[in-house]
Enzyme design. Structure first.
Site, PDB file in Angstrom:
ATOM      1  N   LYS A   1       5.392  -2.860   8.261  1.00  0.00           N
ATOM      2  CA  LYS A   1       6.467  -2.073   7.653  1.00  0.00           C
ATOM      3  C   LYS A   1       7.704  -2.953   7.561  1.00  0.00           C
ATOM      4  CE  LYS A   1       9.091   2.208   8.264  1.00  0.00           C
ATOM      5  NZ  LYS A   1       9.255   3.413   9.104  1.00  0.00           N
TER       6      LYS A   1
ATOM      7  N   VAL B   1       5.394  -0.705   3.071  1.00  0.00           N
ATOM      8  CA  VAL B   1       4.275  -0.904   3.984  1.00  0.00           C
ATOM      9  C   VAL B   1       3.226  -1.784   3.305  1.00  0.00           C
ATOM     10  CG1 VAL B   1       2.508   0.194   5.406  1.00  0.00           C
ATOM     11  CG2 VAL B   1       4.702   1.352   5.023  1.00  0.00           C
TER      12      VAL B   1
ATOM     13  N   GLY C   1      11.297   1.874   4.591  1.00  0.00           N
ATOM     14  CA  GLY C   1      10.819   0.578   4.141  1.00  0.00           C
ATOM     15  C   GLY C   1       9.513   0.623   3.389  1.00  0.00           C
TER      16      GLY C   1
ATOM     17  N   ILE D   1       0.808  -1.223   0.000  1.00  0.00           N
ATOM     18  CA  ILE D   1       0.000   0.000   0.000  1.00  0.00           C
ATOM     19  C   ILE D   1       0.834   1.262   0.000  1.00  0.00           C
ATOM     20  CG2 ILE D   1      -2.008  -1.067   1.090  1.00  0.00           C
ATOM     21  CD1 ILE D   1      -1.099   0.103   3.754  1.00  0.00           C
TER      22      ILE D   1
ATOM     23  N   ASP E   1      10.246  14.288  13.247  1.00  0.00           N
ATOM     24  CA  ASP E   1       9.770  14.217  11.861  1.00  0.00           C
ATOM     25  C   ASP E   1       8.249  14.307  11.821  1.00  0.00           C
ATOM     26  OD1 ASP E   1      10.106  14.141   9.140  1.00  0.00           O
ATOM     27  OD2 ASP E   1      10.163  11.967   9.004  1.00  0.00           O
TER      28      ASP E   1
END
Length: 1012
Positions: free
Chosen positions: A721, A705, A703, A697, A830
């Site tokens: 993930k 998902v 990485g 998706i 983040d």
């Protein structure tokens, strides 16, 4: 005789037996009650020390204090993450005098059963989720209470009149709730009251009760945003013990009572945003406000002049009078105050000169007088004591030169003097101040030369429309914005500039006398979004490397001597503005930019041609090649294709071999190791076998998902993930994995993504999360305006304002927990809209902790190894320091608030670079906030609340970390405007909860977006 003595001794022992037995019974009862409380609360991990072990002394358990006989007298369980209602078993602690449940997730109504604790004197239920009305007989429920804290909950209804009978009260905190009705006059009966907070409630418009003047023991009065109107009553001058008075964010008017300045202990006076009008008047006598430290009357409609009496307040440290209609001159006596550190008078109508003694007799560090009509010079002694840090004097009529003392000011961080009449050379020492971060001197007559290397910390340099000359600097390590247009700079653009200013986002050198060619290395400026080199003497070709500057949205190379073809690589960029006119460019316009959208971009290039009809550009003619030429070209083409095909075949074979080995390892259960953090109903095999291409998706962080269905029911879904291990090359990704596992595996909060387990193999690592059905906030706000990549398409509907506010509140709660409630505070580093995920009810959860860091001590910054974060969301200090604290998250969250209100993306600031800069300049220029709001929410009944959240976003994105609020304060303001929980009908509340977003994966080209 001896026999008689023995009998007496034996009888004495018998008399002690009932007492000992009674005491043991009491101890056993208290212990069992505590264990029952723990059980009623669902055995929270914070109460792990509450154990039935016979060797465990319950008086040493977490939060417990006992009297000498073993009776529990204090129960302090603040910041424990406790959920659920307050258990009635607490009322069995008959000796309880102190109950503190501050800052948990406790729900339910007010615990009336506390009436069974007759000794209770201290009760703190603040910062929880209590609802409903307070008991009408609260004076009987809590007959001996002296300190009552109910702040930051969801209590509703009118404040009960029976509170007026609790004359023993010393502290009464009722702020940040949903109380309505009128301002409670009966509180004036609480003559022993020392602290009173009524701020941020939904009271009907009303006056400050005159009777409050009877509360002569008050030291703390907090009534901000309480819908107050009318004048400040003269009776408040009787409150001579006040240390803090906050009447901000109201609708007060009239004059300030003269006696308000004679509070003997007043340290803070906040009246900002009160819409006060009229002049400030003072009695003509010696003032006794010897302890007055801070005055804040900003954000009002005050008129008249600044009182001379301010100059007599010998302990005054901060004076804030900004955003009013004050006129006249600044009293010279203010420049003589011995403790003045901060003077903010911006956005008024002040005239005359700045007090010439400013800074000479005090440790002044900040002066802000922007947007007035001041004349004269900047005081020479402004940095006399070496503490000065920030000067804001833009948009005045100042003359003269920049004082030489500023070139000897070691702590100077910020200087903004744009739009004045300043002249002369800028002191050379100014460019040696290593703390200097922001310099804005546009639109003056200043001159001088810039050094080859600018100060290390400098992040913004704007000197447009002046008389600077010489060469362009070659190095400024952390410079984000460099605007030097309309000056007299000469020479080439040095290649060293590209290396020395690698973080540049905005570069404007237009209207100078720069010559030479553009260096090919300019493409290494990967963060540059705006490049303007127009109206110079630049020659040569346009570097192909510009096509690799993927965030470049504005490019202006007009009015130069550029020649050659336009590189086709420019077609890779998404320009908002492109101007290559008035050069000597030739050949065909690349097809990707050969569009009517750039109709005015190529004027004045006589040898340029277009395949379409374009203003000022001739049409291209078809070109014929000879047969020999065609044959030679085809031969070369076939050779190239053959080589490429061979390389592809070899790579495919290698990939197939690698994938075969991976599948072999993945199918071997022995290769996987599962570490769980929750009770699981699946195995590692079900996760591994569910990671197929059709379940992919998205990609993010380090990485891929996947959406994996588990169990026997299609509704059971998790998000996985996957992070590949790539030998020693990706140590960074390994650290991100460890960081995410460490943090998410140890915290529990309803607004933070839940990590179920991690699964490791020699080849890869998996993080298994709860699945968030509605994806990221980023998709809902922005993907309807983008060309999408991958299976996810734009949402078919837009978020209304109540839902957006709920998302903001949820995300703020998650960050507030991280910053203020964890034993070791966490900085995410983040925060962005793509890392705010939404479940099926549009509840927000913070995700992607790959960059998060634990702070060793609350409030202390932590050193990080590298600049990290996302463009548009990074706080300015990320560029010049590795000592970061939680204020970087506040900045990023402020950008999210601006996204929610404007609909713009974080990097969408046009000429200003980022969204935060665009919003800041919009306010600075005095433009209407209404025009900033996204169209689809602009014309709603919530427009006032939306504008408040927009302003909050600007406050959160302040340049200096110290000026940004804490997340708990941000959350408090957002909850004030929690429209869904206040007045929105239940059917409306469920509108998005009932919406199924799964068809979005199959719907294409939906066009229900709102235009900005």
């Amino acid at each position: 005789m001896a026999s008689s003595f023995s009998c007496l001794f034996f009888l004495s022992l018998l008399s002690l037996i009932p007492l000992s037995f009674s005491q043991q019974t009491q101890i056993s009862s208290e212990k069992q009650t505590l264990l029952q409380i723990k059980d009623d609360w669902g055995n929270p991990t914070a109460l792990a020390s509450w154990s039935n072990s016979t060797s465990s002394n319950y008086c040493n358990w977490t939060g417990i204090t006992c009297s000498a006989d073993g009776s529990v007298t204090e129960l302090v369980l603040s910041n424990k993450g406790i959920t659920g209602d307050v258990p009635s078993s607490i009322s069995q602690l008959k000796s309880l005098s102190h109950l503190d449940l501050f800052n948990n997730e406790i729900t339910g109504s007010f615990p009336q059963f506390l009436s069974n604790c007759p000794n209770l004197q201290y009760l703190d239920l603040s910062q929880n989720y209590f609802v409903g009305v307070l008991p009408s007989n609260i004076d009987q429920v809590l007959p001996n209470i002296t300190n009552l804290y109910l702040s930051q909950n969801n209590f509703t209804g009118a404040i009960p009149t029976s509170i007026g009978k609790m004359t023993q009260l010393q502290s009464l905190w009722l702020d940040n709730n949903l109380f309505n009705g009128t301002m409670p006059r009966f509180i004036s009966n609480l003559i022993n009251l020392q602290q009173l907070t009524l701020a941020y409630n939904l009271f009907s418009p009303g006056y400050i009760p005159e009777e409050y003047g009877r509360l002569t023991k008050l030291t703390y009065l907090f009534m901000a945003n309480a819908n107050l109107e009318g004048e400040i009553p003269n009776s408040l001058t009787n409150l001579t013990q006040l240390e803090l008075l906050d009447l901000s964010w109201n609708n007060l008017h009239g004059t300030i009572p003269p006696g308000v300045w004679i509070f003997s202990n007043l340290q803070y006076l906040y009246l900002h945003k009160s819409n006060l009008s009229g002049e400030i008047t003072f009695v003509n006598r010696s003032l006794s406000a010897e302890s007055l430290v801070e005055i804040d009357l900003s954000m009002n409609q005050l008129s008249g002049s600044i009182p001379e009496s301010f100059g007599t307040l010998q302990n005054l440290s901060a004076l804030y009078l900004s955003y009013n209609n004050l006129s006249g001159e600044i009293p010279k006596s203010i420049g003589l105050l011995p403790k003045l550190t901060d003077l903010r008078l911006f956005n008024n109508n002040l005239t005359g000169v700045l007090p010439p003694e400013l800074g000479k007799y005090s440790p002044l560090w900040n002066l802000e007088v922007d947007y007035n009509m001041l004349s004269g010079e900047i005081p020479d002694n402004i940095c006399y004591n070496g503490a000065f840090s920030s000067l804001g004097a833009s948009n005045n009529n100042l003359t003269g030169s920049i004082p030489k003392s500023l070139g000897q000011c070691p702590h100077l961080n910020n200087i903004q003097v744009n739009n004045n009449h300043l002249d002369g050379d800028v002191p050379a020492g100014l460019w040696k101040m290593q703390n200097l971060s922001t310099v804005i001197m546009n639109n003056n007559m200043l001159s001088g030369k810039l050094p080859s290397s600018l100060p290390w910390n400098l992040s913004r340099l704007e000197i447009e429309n002046n008389r600077f000359s010489g060469d362009i600097p070659t190095s400024a390590v952390h410079l984000y914005v460099f605007k030097a247009g309309s000056n007299n700079f000469t020479g080439d653009i040095p290649p060293a500039l590209i290396v020395g200013m690698a973080l540049l986002q905005n570069l404007d050198l237009s209207e100078n006398s720069i010559s030479g060619e553009l260096p090919a290395s300019i493409g290494s400026l990967k963060s540059l979004s705006m490049l303007n080199l127009s109206h110079n003497n630049i020659s040569g070709q346009i570097p192909v490397s510009i096509g690799s500057m993927l965030v470049l949205t504005t490019l202006d190379l007009s009015s130069n001597n550029l020649s050659g073809n336009i590189p086709s690589e420019l077609g890779k960029l998404n320009f908002n503005f492109l101007n290559l006119s008035s050069n000597d460019l030739s050949g065909e316009i690349p097809s990707a930019i050969d569009s009517q959208a750039y109709d005015e971009s190529f004027l004045g290039n006589l040898n340029l041609c277009s395949s379409i009809s374009m203003n000022g550009v001739s049409m291209c003619r078809a070109r014929n090649n000879s047969s020999g030429g065609i044959s030679h070209g085809l031969r070369n083409l076939f050779i190239a294709l053959g080589v490429i095909l061979l390389v592809i075949i070899v790579m495919m074979v290698l990939c197939l071999m690698r994938d075969y080995q991976k599948r072999k390892d993945a199918s071997d259960p022995a290769m996987w190791k599962l570490t769980s953090f929750q009770r699981l109903n699946f195995t590692d095999n079900s996760i591994v076998h569910g990671m197929t291409e059709e379940n992919l998706i998205g990609t993010g962080g380090a990485g891929w998902v996947y959406r994996v269905t588990i169990g026997n029911h299609a509704g059971e879904v998790v998000a996985v993930k996957k992070i590949y291990n790539k030998a020693k090359l990706d140590v960074k990704e390994e650290h991100q994995f460890e960081s995410e596992v460490k943090i998410l595996g140890s915290i529990r909060h309803s607004n933070i993504i839940r990590l179920l387990c991690c699964i490791s193999s020699p080849d890869s690592k998996l993080l298994v999360y709860e699945y968030m059905k509605n994806g990221s906030l980023d998709r809902w706000l922005h993907e309807k305006r983008r060309v999408l990549v991958g299976p996810a398409e734009a949402p078919a509907m837009s978020l209304d304002w109540p839902t957006r506010l709920q998302i903001a509140i949820g995300a703020a709660r998650g960050l507030c927990y991280m910053h203020h409630e964890c034993e070791t505070p966490i900085v995410h580093r983040d925060v962005k809209s793509s890392n705010i995920l939404l479940d099926s009810d549009f509840k927000a959860k913070i995700a992607d902790f790959g960059l998060a860091r634990m702070l060793m001590k609350p409030g202390m910054p932590e050193t990080v190894s590298a600049v990290a974060g996302s463009f548009g969301y990074m706080a300015p200090e990320c560029a010049y320091t590795r000592k970061l604290n939680e204020k970087v998250d506040v900045y990023s969250f402020g950008v999210v608030l601006l996204e929610l209100t404007t609909g713009r993306e974080a990097h969408d600031g046009g000429d200003h670079g980022s969204l935060a800069e665009w919003a800041w300049w919009h306010i600075k220029e005095g433009s209407s906030i209404h025009t900033c709001i996204e169209k689809c929410i602009r014309e709603t009944q919530y427009i006032d609340e939306i504008e408040v959240v927009f302003k909050l976003g600007i406050i959160c994105t302040g340049t200096l970390p110290s000026t940004r609020p804490a997340m708990k304060d941000v959350l408090s303001i957002l909850m004030k405007y929690d429209v869904l929980n206040q007045s929105t009908p239940q059917s409306e509340n469920k509108k998005f909860a009932e919406y199924d977003a799964s068809p979005l994966l199959e719907t294409k080209n939906s066009d229900n977006s709102c235009n900005v």
